[in-house]
Design a protein around this motif. Sequence first.
Motif, mmCIF file in Angstrom:
data_model
loop_
_atom_site.group_PDB
_atom_site.id
_atom_site.type_symbol
_atom_site.label_atom_id
_atom_site.label_comp_id
_atom_site.label_asym_id
_atom_site.label_seq_id
_atom_site.Cartn_x
_atom_site.Cartn_y
_atom_site.Cartn_z
ATOM 1 N N LEU A 1 62.227 -98.779 -39.967
ATOM 2 C CA LEU A 1 61.967 -97.350 -39.781
ATOM 3 C C LEU A 1 62.768 -96.836 -38.591
ATOM 4 O O LEU A 1 62.952 -97.547 -37.607
ATOM 5 C CB LEU A 1 60.483 -97.106 -39.511
ATOM 6 C CG LEU A 1 59.519 -97.332 -40.654
ATOM 7 C CD1 LEU A 1 58.098 -97.151 -40.148
ATOM 8 C CD2 LEU A 1 59.795 -96.372 -41.775
ATOM 9 N N ASN A 2 63.217 -95.598 -38.693
ATOM 10 C CA ASN A 2 63.912 -94.982 -37.560
ATOM 11 C C ASN A 2 62.946 -94.725 -36.422
ATOM 12 O O ASN A 2 63.272 -94.920 -35.258
ATOM 13 C CB ASN A 2 64.574 -93.675 -37.992
ATOM 14 C CG ASN A 2 65.706 -93.913 -38.958
ATOM 15 O OD1 ASN A 2 66.306 -94.980 -38.976
ATOM 16 N ND2 ASN A 2 65.991 -92.927 -39.781
ATOM 17 N N THR A 3 61.743 -94.269 -36.771
ATOM 18 C CA THR A 3 60.720 -94.007 -35.762
ATOM 19 C C THR A 3 59.406 -94.644 -36.208
ATOM 20 O O THR A 3 58.636 -94.048 -36.954
ATOM 21 C CB THR A 3 60.517 -92.488 -35.566
ATOM 22 O OG1 THR A 3 60.303 -91.903 -36.850
ATOM 23 C CG2 THR A 3 61.715 -91.843 -34.925
ATOM 24 N N PRO A 4 59.153 -95.859 -35.771
ATOM 25 C CA PRO A 4 57.926 -96.556 -36.170
ATOM 26 C C PRO A 4 56.649 -95.852 -35.726
ATOM 27 O O PRO A 4 55.588 -96.056 -36.295
ATOM 28 C CB PRO A 4 58.035 -97.918 -35.494
ATOM 29 C CG PRO A 4 59.462 -98.070 -35.130
ATOM 30 C CD PRO A 4 60.024 -96.699 -34.970
ATOM 31 N N SER A 5 56.747 -95.003 -34.720
ATOM 32 C CA SER A 5 55.555 -94.303 -34.235
ATOM 33 C C SER A 5 55.057 -93.266 -35.232
ATOM 34 O O SER A 5 53.941 -92.774 -35.098
ATOM 35 C CB SER A 5 55.841 -93.635 -32.892
ATOM 36 O OG SER A 5 56.842 -92.648 -33.044
ATOM 37 N N ASP A 6 55.860 -92.928 -36.240
ATOM 38 C CA ASP A 6 55.423 -91.955 -37.250
ATOM 39 C C ASP A 6 54.212 -92.448 -38.023
ATOM 40 O O ASP A 6 53.375 -91.652 -38.438
ATOM 41 C CB ASP A 6 56.557 -91.638 -38.220
ATOM 42 C CG ASP A 6 57.593 -90.701 -37.626
ATOM 43 O OD1 ASP A 6 57.295 -90.097 -36.568
ATOM 44 O OD2 ASP A 6 58.683 -90.580 -38.204
ATOM 45 N N ILE A 7 54.109 -93.755 -38.215
ATOM 46 C CA ILE A 7 52.947 -94.313 -38.921
ATOM 47 C C ILE A 7 51.681 -94.013 -38.124
ATOM 48 O O ILE A 7 50.690 -93.528 -38.669
ATOM 49 C CB ILE A 7 53.112 -95.826 -39.152
ATOM 50 C CG1 ILE A 7 54.242 -96.070 -40.153
ATOM 51 C CG2 ILE A 7 51.807 -96.449 -39.645
ATOM 52 C CD1 ILE A 7 54.565 -97.522 -40.387
ATOM 53 N N ARG A 8 51.717 -94.267 -36.840
ATOM 54 C CA ARG A 8 50.553 -93.998 -35.982
ATOM 55 C C ARG A 8 50.223 -92.509 -35.944
ATOM 56 O O ARG A 8 49.056 -92.115 -36.021
ATOM 57 C CB ARG A 8 50.815 -94.507 -34.571
ATOM 58 C CG ARG A 8 49.658 -94.226 -33.631
ATOM 59 C CD ARG A 8 49.941 -94.672 -32.239
ATOM 60 N NE ARG A 8 50.023 -96.129 -32.212
ATOM 61 C CZ ARG A 8 50.490 -96.823 -31.191
ATOM 62 N NH1 ARG A 8 50.922 -96.206 -30.120
ATOM 63 N NH2 ARG A 8 50.517 -98.125 -31.231
ATOM 64 N N LYS A 9 51.243 -91.670 -35.856
ATOM 65 C CA LYS A 9 51.026 -90.227 -35.803
ATOM 66 C C LYS A 9 50.343 -89.728 -37.071
ATOM 67 O O LYS A 9 49.431 -88.896 -37.017
ATOM 68 C CB LYS A 9 52.347 -89.494 -35.592
ATOM 69 C CG LYS A 9 52.917 -89.673 -34.215
ATOM 70 C CD LYS A 9 54.268 -89.001 -34.089
ATOM 71 C CE LYS A 9 54.898 -89.293 -32.743
ATOM 72 N NZ LYS A 9 56.256 -88.738 -32.641
ATOM 73 N N ASN A 10 50.770 -90.226 -38.223
ATOM 74 C CA ASN A 10 50.166 -89.800 -39.485
ATOM 75 C C ASN A 10 48.734 -90.313 -39.614
ATOM 76 O O ASN A 10 47.860 -89.601 -40.107
ATOM 77 C CB ASN A 10 51.015 -90.254 -40.670
ATOM 78 C CG ASN A 10 52.102 -89.270 -40.991
ATOM 79 O OD1 ASN A 10 51.818 -88.156 -41.395
ATOM 80 N ND2 ASN A 10 53.334 -89.674 -40.799
ATOM 81 N N ARG A 11 48.482 -91.545 -39.189
ATOM 82 C CA ARG A 11 47.119 -92.076 -39.233
ATOM 83 C C ARG A 11 46.191 -91.238 -38.365
ATOM 84 O O ARG A 11 45.063 -90.928 -38.762
ATOM 85 C CB ARG A 11 47.094 -93.526 -38.748
ATOM 86 C CG ARG A 11 47.481 -94.520 -39.783
ATOM 87 C CD ARG A 11 47.118 -95.951 -39.431
ATOM 88 N NE ARG A 11 46.640 -96.196 -38.095
ATOM 89 C CZ ARG A 11 47.251 -96.970 -37.203
ATOM 90 N NH1 ARG A 11 48.374 -97.568 -37.487
ATOM 91 N NH2 ARG A 11 46.727 -97.149 -36.009
ATOM 92 N N ARG A 12 46.651 -90.861 -37.200
ATOM 93 C CA ARG A 12 45.827 -90.058 -36.295
ATOM 94 C C ARG A 12 45.622 -88.644 -36.817
ATOM 95 O O ARG A 12 44.553 -88.063 -36.631
ATOM 96 C CB ARG A 12 46.445 -90.039 -34.900
ATOM 97 C CG ARG A 12 46.317 -91.394 -34.228
ATOM 98 C CD ARG A 12 46.840 -91.392 -32.840
ATOM 99 N NE ARG A 12 46.637 -92.717 -32.247
ATOM 100 C CZ ARG A 12 47.011 -93.051 -31.046
ATOM 101 N NH1 ARG A 12 47.605 -92.161 -30.269
ATOM 102 N NH2 ARG A 12 46.801 -94.262 -30.592
ATOM 103 N N LEU A 13 46.647 -88.082 -37.474
ATOM 104 C CA LEU A 13 46.504 -86.759 -38.069
ATOM 105 C C LEU A 13 45.439 -86.789 -39.163
ATOM 106 O O LEU A 13 44.576 -85.913 -39.221
ATOM 107 C CB LEU A 13 47.841 -86.290 -38.646
ATOM 108 C CG LEU A 13 47.820 -84.974 -39.411
ATOM 109 C CD1 LEU A 13 47.364 -83.828 -38.514
ATOM 110 C CD2 LEU A 13 49.182 -84.685 -40.007
#
Length: 68
Positions: free
Chosen positions: A38-50
């Motif tokens: 992934l280019n930005t692995p933090s996107d997974i965490r951001k979506n889970r939190r959303l």
Amino acid sequence: MTTNAELREMSDEQLQATANEAAQTLFRLRFQSQSERLNTPSDIRKNRRLIARIKTIQSERVHAAATK
């Protein structure tokens, strides 16, 4: 990114649509993370939190309606 205030201003239908979109994005990100980097692995965490924020707001609304 959607803030809590913006989420609280949304109607129930808009919240559900946003939750569905975030869940689909999360699925694609998880699939992509297993098949490639992934280019930005933090996107997974951001979506889970959303998704968690949306579910929290939805449950608050259900409890508020039940106590009226």
